[in-house]
Design a protein around this motif. Structure first.
Motif, PDB file in Angstrom:
ATOM      1  N   ARG A 171       0.819  -1.218   0.000  1.00 39.56           N
ATOM      2  CA  ARG A 171       0.000   0.000   0.000  1.00 39.56           C
ATOM      3  C   ARG A 171       0.850   1.264   0.000  1.00 39.56           C
ATOM      4  NH1 ARG A 171      -2.898   0.824   4.581  1.00 39.56           N
ATOM      5  NH2 ARG A 171      -4.320   2.228   3.516  1.00 39.56           N
ATOM      6  N   LYS A 172       2.041   1.183   0.571  1.00 38.35           N
ATOM      7  CA  LYS A 172       2.889   2.360   0.723  1.00 38.35           C
ATOM      8  C   LYS A 172       3.827   2.598  -0.465  1.00 38.35           C
ATOM      9  CE  LYS A 172       2.957   2.496   5.783  1.00 38.35           C
ATOM     10  NZ  LYS A 172       3.810   2.379   6.997  1.00 38.35           N
ATOM     11  N   ILE A 173       3.772   1.706  -1.455  1.00 36.84           N
ATOM     12  CA  ILE A 173       4.637   1.874  -2.628  1.00 36.84           C
ATOM     13  C   ILE A 173       4.303   3.189  -3.336  1.00 36.84           C
ATOM     14  CG2 ILE A 173       5.197   0.968  -4.921  1.00 36.84           C
ATOM     15  CD1 ILE A 173       6.411  -0.650  -2.699  1.00 36.84           C
ATOM     16  N   GLU A 174       5.312   3.954  -3.656  1.00 39.76           N
ATOM     17  CA  GLU A 174       5.138   5.208  -4.386  1.00 39.76           C
ATOM     18  C   GLU A 174       5.781   5.086  -5.761  1.00 39.76           C
ATOM     19  OE1 GLU A 174       6.719   8.365  -2.060  1.00 39.76           O
ATOM     20  OE2 GLU A 174       5.212   8.192  -0.470  1.00 39.76           O
ATOM     21  N   LEU A 175       4.943   5.246  -6.787  1.00 35.57           N
ATOM     22  CA  LEU A 175       5.423   5.128  -8.165  1.00 35.57           C
ATOM     23  C   LEU A 175       5.186   6.433  -8.905  1.00 35.57           C
ATOM     24  CD1 LEU A 175       3.956   1.609  -9.071  1.00 35.57           C
ATOM     25  CD2 LEU A 175       6.346   2.153  -8.539  1.00 35.57           C
ATOM     26  N   PRO A 176       6.153   6.890  -9.693  1.00 33.52           N
ATOM     27  CA  PRO A 176       5.932   8.084 -10.514  1.00 33.52           C
ATOM     28  C   PRO A 176       4.916   7.764 -11.612  1.00 33.52           C
ATOM     29  CG  PRO A 176       8.045   7.076 -11.028  1.00 33.52           C
ATOM     30  CD  PRO A 176       7.508   6.343  -9.837  1.00 33.52           C
ATOM     31  N   PRO A 177       4.210   8.772 -12.096  1.00 29.80           N
ATOM     32  CA  PRO A 177       3.211   8.522 -13.152  1.00 29.80           C
ATOM     33  C   PRO A 177       3.858   8.166 -14.483  1.00 29.80           C
ATOM     34  CG  PRO A 177       3.428  10.878 -12.724  1.00 29.80           C
ATOM     35  CD  PRO A 177       4.253  10.177 -11.681  1.00 29.80           C
ATOM     36  N   LYS A 178       3.104   7.388 -15.264  1.00 28.81           N
ATOM     37  CA  LYS A 178       3.463   7.086 -16.659  1.00 28.81           C
ATOM     38  C   LYS A 178       4.809   6.392 -16.827  1.00 28.81           C
ATOM     39  CE  LYS A 178      -0.254   9.446 -17.624  1.00 28.81           C
ATOM     40  NZ  LYS A 178      -1.524   8.741 -17.910  1.00 28.81           N
ATOM     41  N   VAL A 179       5.182   5.542 -15.862  1.00 25.86           N
ATOM     42  CA  VAL A 179       6.420   4.783 -16.030  1.00 25.86           C
ATOM     43  C   VAL A 179       6.082   3.408 -16.599  1.00 25.86           C
ATOM     44  CG1 VAL A 179       7.666   5.980 -14.202  1.00 25.86           C
ATOM     45  CG2 VAL A 179       6.355   3.932 -13.648  1.00 25.86           C
ATOM     46  N   PRO A 180       6.915   2.868 -17.478  1.00 33.17           N
ATOM     47  CA  PRO A 180       6.674   1.519 -18.011  1.00 33.17           C
ATOM     48  C   PRO A 180       6.629   0.495 -16.883  1.00 33.17           C
ATOM     49  CG  PRO A 180       8.371   2.669 -19.267  1.00 33.17           C
ATOM     50  CD  PRO A 180       8.112   3.491 -18.048  1.00 33.17           C
ATOM     51  N   ILE A 181       5.930  -0.603 -17.132  1.00 33.37           N
ATOM     52  CA  ILE A 181       5.693  -1.599 -16.095  1.00 33.37           C
ATOM     53  C   ILE A 181       6.997  -2.195 -15.566  1.00 33.37           C
ATOM     54  CG2 ILE A 181       5.349  -3.430 -17.807  1.00 33.37           C
ATOM     55  CD1 ILE A 181       3.574  -3.095 -14.376  1.00 33.37           C
ATOM     56  N   LEU A 182       7.992  -2.423 -16.419  1.00 32.39           N
ATOM     57  CA  LEU A 182       9.247  -3.019 -15.951  1.00 32.39           C
ATOM     58  C   LEU A 182       9.994  -2.087 -15.001  1.00 32.39           C
ATOM     59  CD1 LEU A 182      10.616  -4.783 -19.176  1.00 32.39           C
ATOM     60  CD2 LEU A 182       9.496  -5.824 -17.187  1.00 32.39           C
ATOM     61  N   GLU A 214      -4.271   3.961 -19.248  1.00 29.27           N
ATOM     62  CA  GLU A 214      -3.813   5.352 -19.197  1.00 29.27           C
ATOM     63  C   GLU A 214      -2.291   5.453 -19.081  1.00 29.27           C
ATOM     64  OE1 GLU A 214      -6.196   4.109 -17.172  1.00 29.27           O
ATOM     65  OE2 GLU A 214      -7.876   4.869 -18.386  1.00 29.27           O
ATOM     66  N   GLY A 215      -1.616   4.308 -18.911  1.00 31.56           N
ATOM     67  CA  GLY A 215      -0.165   4.319 -18.837  1.00 31.56           C
ATOM     68  C   GLY A 215       0.401   4.374 -17.440  1.00 31.56           C
ATOM     69  N   ASP A 216      -0.466   4.378 -16.421  1.00 30.82           N
ATOM     70  CA  ASP A 216      -0.005   4.330 -15.040  1.00 30.82           C
ATOM     71  C   ASP A 216       0.054   2.874 -14.578  1.00 30.82           C
ATOM     72  OD1 ASP A 216       0.208   7.139 -14.598  1.00 30.82           O
ATOM     73  OD2 ASP A 216      -1.979   7.234 -14.509  1.00 30.82           O
ATOM     74  N   CYS A 217       0.725   2.645 -13.463  1.00 29.80           N
ATOM     75  CA  CYS A 217       0.807   1.302 -12.899  1.00 29.80           C
ATOM     76  C   CYS A 217       0.090   1.276 -11.551  1.00 29.80           C
ATOM     77  CB  CYS A 217       2.266   0.877 -12.731  1.00 29.80           C
ATOM     78  SG  CYS A 217       3.127   0.664 -14.309  1.00 29.80           S
ATOM     79  N   LYS A 218      -0.613   0.192 -11.283  1.00 30.95           N
ATOM     80  CA  LYS A 218      -1.356   0.073 -10.034  1.00 30.95           C
ATOM     81  C   LYS A 218      -1.445  -1.392  -9.633  1.00 30.95           C
ATOM     82  CE  LYS A 218      -6.024  -0.562 -11.880  1.00 30.95           C
ATOM     83  NZ  LYS A 218      -7.434  -0.124 -11.818  1.00 30.95           N
TER      84      LYS A 218
END
Length: 306
Positions: A171-182, A214-218
Motif C-alpha cells: 500500500r505504501k509503494i510510491e510510483l511516478p506517473p506514466k512509467v513503463p511496467i518493468l 492510461e499508462g499508469d501502474c497500479k
C-alpha cells in the motif's frame, strides 16, 4: 485444447444472485449475499467428456494466471475440463467491499450456475483451499470431490502474521506517473525489499502490479479490503457444524507448517474421507516448488473420481 477466458467489472444479474443456505453457523450471519461474477479461464476440449470439471482457486494475493501451466497439465493428464478462477478482490475479478469465505463460497456457487455445471471437483490453495472447503461443507451436492492444498480448517500458520506487513508495504509503494511496467516493478521491488526480504516472495507480490490503459501502474488486488479482513476473516476458518463426506485430499508441503500431523484426527471429523499426501522439498506453495509431483498427485486422485 481451447482456452476460454471471461472478465468483466460488474456483479451478477438478479437471477443469479443467491440466498444463504440453511447451514448452521456458530456466529451470526446476514440473510443475503450478492455474489460477484469471477473472472475465469477454462481449459477444455472441443468435445467435453462427461466427467465433472475441476475448479481451481488460488491463494491470497495470487491469481488464475499463476495456475496457467498447471491447469494445462492437469487438463492434458486427465482429459477433464479445468476452470481456474480469480477470487473476489484478486486478478481480473471485481473488487468488492466484502471479503470472507462465506462470500467466496457464494461466488463459487454462482459460477457453477452460470457455467451450467451440476457437480465439480474443487481444488484450492491456502485461502482458496478454505473457500473450497466451506463450499463443500455448505453445498455438498455440488461437489464431486475436494482437493485442499496446504491449508487447514483447524489452525492457521504463524506466518500469516507476515502477510499484514506485506499488504501494508504494498500500500505504501510510491510510483511516478506514466512509467513503463518493468521500471515500475524495479522501483516497487526496491521499496518492498526493506520489508519483504525473500526475493521469490517479492516476485510473487509483484505479479499483482499492472499497467493501466492510461499508462499508469497500479495494484490489481484490493489491498485496503484484504488488509481489513485479513485477521477477522481470511486468517480464520468459519465455525460450522456441517460435515463433507465426499472424497477429499489434503496435500501438505513437508517444509510448511500450515498443516500439522496432529491436525489429521480433527480434520477427519469434518472430512471423514480425507486422505493426506506429503510432498518432500515443498513449502507452502507446493504447486510452484514441486509442480511435477503436484500434478502427479492431483491427477491420480482425479482419475479415481468417475
Amino acid at each position: 485444447m481451447r482456452i476460454i477466458s471471461w472478465k468483466k467489472e460488474f456483479q451478477l444479474s438478479a437471477p443469479l444472485q443467491r440466498h444463504f443456505s440453511s447451514a448452521k453457523f456458530t456466529t451470526p450471519q446476514t440473510d443475503r449475499i450478492q455474489p460477484i461474477q469471477m473472472a475465469y479461464s477454462s481449459y477444455e476440449l472441443t468435445s467435453i467428456p462427461s466427467i465433472s470439471p475441476l475448479i481451481i482457486m488460488h491463494g491470497l494475493l495470487g491469481s488464475k494466471s499463476n495456475w496457467r501451466s498447471l491447469s494445462k497439465s492437469l487438463h492434458a493428464q486427465t482429459c477433464r475440463r479445468v476452470v481456474a478462477v480469480d477470487a473476489r478482490n484478486h486478478g481480473e475479478s471485481p473488487h468488492n467491499e466484502n471479503h470472507s469465505y462465506r462470500y467466496m463460497a457464494e461466488d463459487l456457487r454462482a459460477l457453477l450456475t452460470l457455467l451450467e455445471i451440476d457437480r465439480a471437483v474443487l481444488l484450492g490453495h491456502s485461502m482458496g483451499g478454505r473457500a473450497m472447503m466451506l463450499t463443500a461443507l455448505l453445498y455438498p451436492n455440488l461437489v464431486k470431490g475436494l482437493i485442499v492444498v496446504d491449508t487447514s480448517p483447524i489452525r492457521t500458520s504463524e506466518s500469516i502474521n507476515l502477510v499484514d506487513s506485506f499488504l501494508e508495504a504494498m500500500r505504501k509503494i510510491e510510483l511516478p506517473p506514466k512509467v513503463p511496467i518493468l521500471i515500475a516493478k524495479n522501483i516497487a521491488d526496491r521499496q518492498l525489499s526493506t520489508v519483504v526480504k525473500d526475493i521469490a516472495t517479492r516476485q510473487f507480490l509483484l505479479t499483482n502490479l499492472l499497467e493501466t490503459e492510461e499508462g499508469d501502474c497500479k495494484w490489481r488486488v484490493n489491498l485496503d479490503v484484504l488488509q481489513r479482513y485479513l485477521v477477522k476473516q481470511v486468517a480464520n476458518f468459519p465455525l460450522v457444524t456441517n460435515v463433507y463426506n465426499g472424497p477429499t485430499l489434503f496435500i501438505k508441503g513437508a517444509l510448511s507448517d500450515y498443516i500439522k500431523d496432529s491436525d489429521a484426527e480433527e480434520i477427519k471429523r469434518i472430512f471423514p474421507n480425507a486422505e493426506f499426501e506429503r510432498v518432500e522439498g515443498a513449502g507452502h506453495s507446493i504447486h510452484s516448488d514441486q509442480p511435477s509431483k503436484f500434478v502427479q498427485i492431483v491427477s491420480s486422485f482425479l482419475k479415481k473420481l468417475t
